[in-house]
Design a protein around this motif. Structure first.
Motif, mmCIF file in Angstrom:
data_model
loop_
_atom_site.group_PDB
_atom_site.id
_atom_site.type_symbol
_atom_site.label_atom_id
_atom_site.label_comp_id
_atom_site.label_asym_id
_atom_site.label_seq_id
_atom_site.Cartn_x
_atom_site.Cartn_y
_atom_site.Cartn_z
ATOM 1 N N ILE A 159 -91.904 202.973 -15.238
ATOM 2 C CA ILE A 159 -91.115 203.616 -14.182
ATOM 3 C C ILE A 159 -89.745 202.951 -14.065
ATOM 4 C CG2 ILE A 159 -90.967 203.996 -11.692
ATOM 5 C CD1 ILE A 159 -94.012 204.346 -11.689
ATOM 6 N N LEU A 160 -89.721 201.609 -14.140
ATOM 7 C CA LEU A 160 -88.448 200.899 -14.061
ATOM 8 C C LEU A 160 -87.554 201.227 -15.258
ATOM 9 C CD1 LEU A 160 -89.616 197.396 -12.769
ATOM 10 C CD2 LEU A 160 -88.379 199.160 -11.487
ATOM 11 N N ALA A 161 -88.159 201.357 -16.435
ATOM 12 C CA ALA A 161 -87.378 201.714 -17.615
ATOM 13 C C ALA A 161 -86.771 203.109 -17.460
ATOM 14 C CB ALA A 161 -88.252 201.651 -18.867
ATOM 15 N N GLU A 162 -87.569 204.039 -16.933
ATOM 16 C CA GLU A 162 -87.065 205.382 -16.663
ATOM 17 C C GLU A 162 -85.941 205.325 -15.642
ATOM 18 O OE1 GLU A 162 -89.463 209.338 -15.887
ATOM 19 O OE2 GLU A 162 -89.292 208.215 -14.009
ATOM 20 N N GLY A 163 -86.120 204.473 -14.615
ATOM 21 C CA GLY A 163 -85.091 204.330 -13.603
ATOM 22 C C GLY A 163 -83.802 203.758 -14.168
ATOM 23 N N ASP A 164 -83.925 202.730 -15.012
ATOM 24 C CA ASP A 164 -82.733 202.148 -15.628
ATOM 25 C C ASP A 164 -81.973 203.183 -16.448
ATOM 26 O OD1 ASP A 164 -83.246 199.695 -14.525
ATOM 27 O OD2 ASP A 164 -84.039 198.782 -16.361
ATOM 28 N N ASP A 165 -82.721 203.994 -17.185
ATOM 29 C CA ASP A 165 -82.079 205.018 -18.009
ATOM 30 C C ASP A 165 -81.290 205.999 -17.152
ATOM 31 O OD1 ASP A 165 -81.755 206.396 -20.645
ATOM 32 O OD2 ASP A 165 -82.789 207.993 -19.558
ATOM 33 N N SER B 18 -77.098 205.829 -16.970
ATOM 34 C CA SER B 18 -76.516 206.972 -17.681
ATOM 35 C C SER B 18 -75.952 208.014 -16.719
ATOM 36 C CB SER B 18 -77.567 207.629 -18.592
ATOM 37 O OG SER B 18 -78.608 208.224 -17.820
ATOM 38 N N LEU B 19 -76.011 207.735 -15.422
ATOM 39 C CA LEU B 19 -75.500 208.691 -14.441
ATOM 40 C C LEU B 19 -74.027 208.977 -14.716
ATOM 41 C CD1 LEU B 19 -76.440 210.227 -11.872
ATOM 42 C CD2 LEU B 19 -75.397 208.392 -10.540
#
Length: 282
Positions: A90-96, A100-101
């Motif tokens: 979940i944190l990896a998905e959040g970082d992405d 990338s925003l």
């Protein structure tokens, strides 16, 4: 909230009432490798600096462990916590999404629609699905129906499989009908005026921390400000669908807010990390 007293920036992080979210922010920002264990006493002390009582901090850690978000280990009298593989993902998905925003490419007229009928006895999974959909940039147009620009088929397949909801959802990728008014659709799904205001607020709140102001921060203040910036900015992916620019112009302050986040994140990171290590070392 940030203000200046005697020439020194003083930071007060507005995350009261969200101790579990703040714990995950701290793990996401300062704990590498992801499976590294962190002393509970240090975590409780850090949370105390954000206005969270020791009792509330320990409850937050216990509840995150009960939810399967943290693992708990004990060696003698020392208790430590580490994130679980599920939380790491979940944190990896959040970082992405966070880092990338603002970089999303317009994908023609391709949109993704998800429709679900999650049973009432699986309300927790439905709540988790809602949070993750918003973080992927989806907006709800009616109960159980969500839309997002671009092709999200792969992310949704992984998400539905993770939550065990493949039998309760359908996903469609295609082009909206030309007979429909797209502007009316997007204003139903997202609060674009509210989003613009949130970007304005972010710039107003953190734009004052130029190089001189950052240089006067102690390690403790650097961590407080750094964590607040991460904690605040990580909300934007759940609010900003990054709509195609030919459909809706981007929020006026978005580019400034993104640049400011990256600048402060990098500038404050080393001092914040050093203070985190100092406090969490048993």
């Amino acid at each position: 909230m940030c203000n200046t007293i005697g020439g020194m920036a003083q930071v007060s992080v507005g995350v009261r009432g969200q101790p579990q979210e703040l714990v995950l922010t701290l793990f996401g920002a300062y704990v590498q490798p992801r499976n590294r264990a962190v002393w509970s006493g240090g975590l409780v002390a850090l949370l105390g600096e954000f206005g969270i009582s020791p009792g509330a901090a320990r409850v937050a850690l216990t509840r995150l462990a009960a939810r399967g978000m943290l693992g708990r280990a004990k060696a003698g009298r020392l208790v430590s916590y580490s994130i679980t593989p599920r939380t790491a993902a979940i944190l990896a998905e959040g970082d992405d999404r966070i880092f990338s925003l603002g970089q999303a490419q317009d994908d023609g007229d391709v949109w993704t629609v998800l429709w679900h009928t999650v049973p009432e006895d699986r309300r927790l999974d439905r709540s988790r699905l809602t949070r993750r959909l918003r973080f992927l940039g989806f907006g709800a147009i009616q109960d159980g129906a969500w839309i997002a620009p671009r092709d999200h088929e792969k992310e949704l397949a992984n998400l539905l499989a993770e939550l065990g909801l493949l039998d309760h959802a359908s996903v469609f990728v295609g082009r909206p009908s030309a007979a429909l008014d797209p502007h009316r659709l997007v204003t139903r799904a997202w609060d674009l005026d509210g989003l613009a205001a949130r970007y304005d607020e972010f710039v107003a709140q953190y734009g004052r921390f130029d190089a001189a102001a950052r240089g006067r921060l102690t390690g403790r203040q650097a961590l407080q400000l750094h964590a607040q910036i991460v904690h605040t900015f990580r909300q934007f992916p759940s609010l900003d669908p990054e709509l195609p620019t030919d459909l809706v112009p981007p929020p006026p302050s978005r580019s400034r807010a993104i640049a400011l986040f990256h600048d402060l994140y990098a500038a404050l990171g080393p001092s914040a990390q050093q203070y985190f290590e100092q406090v969490t070392s048993p």
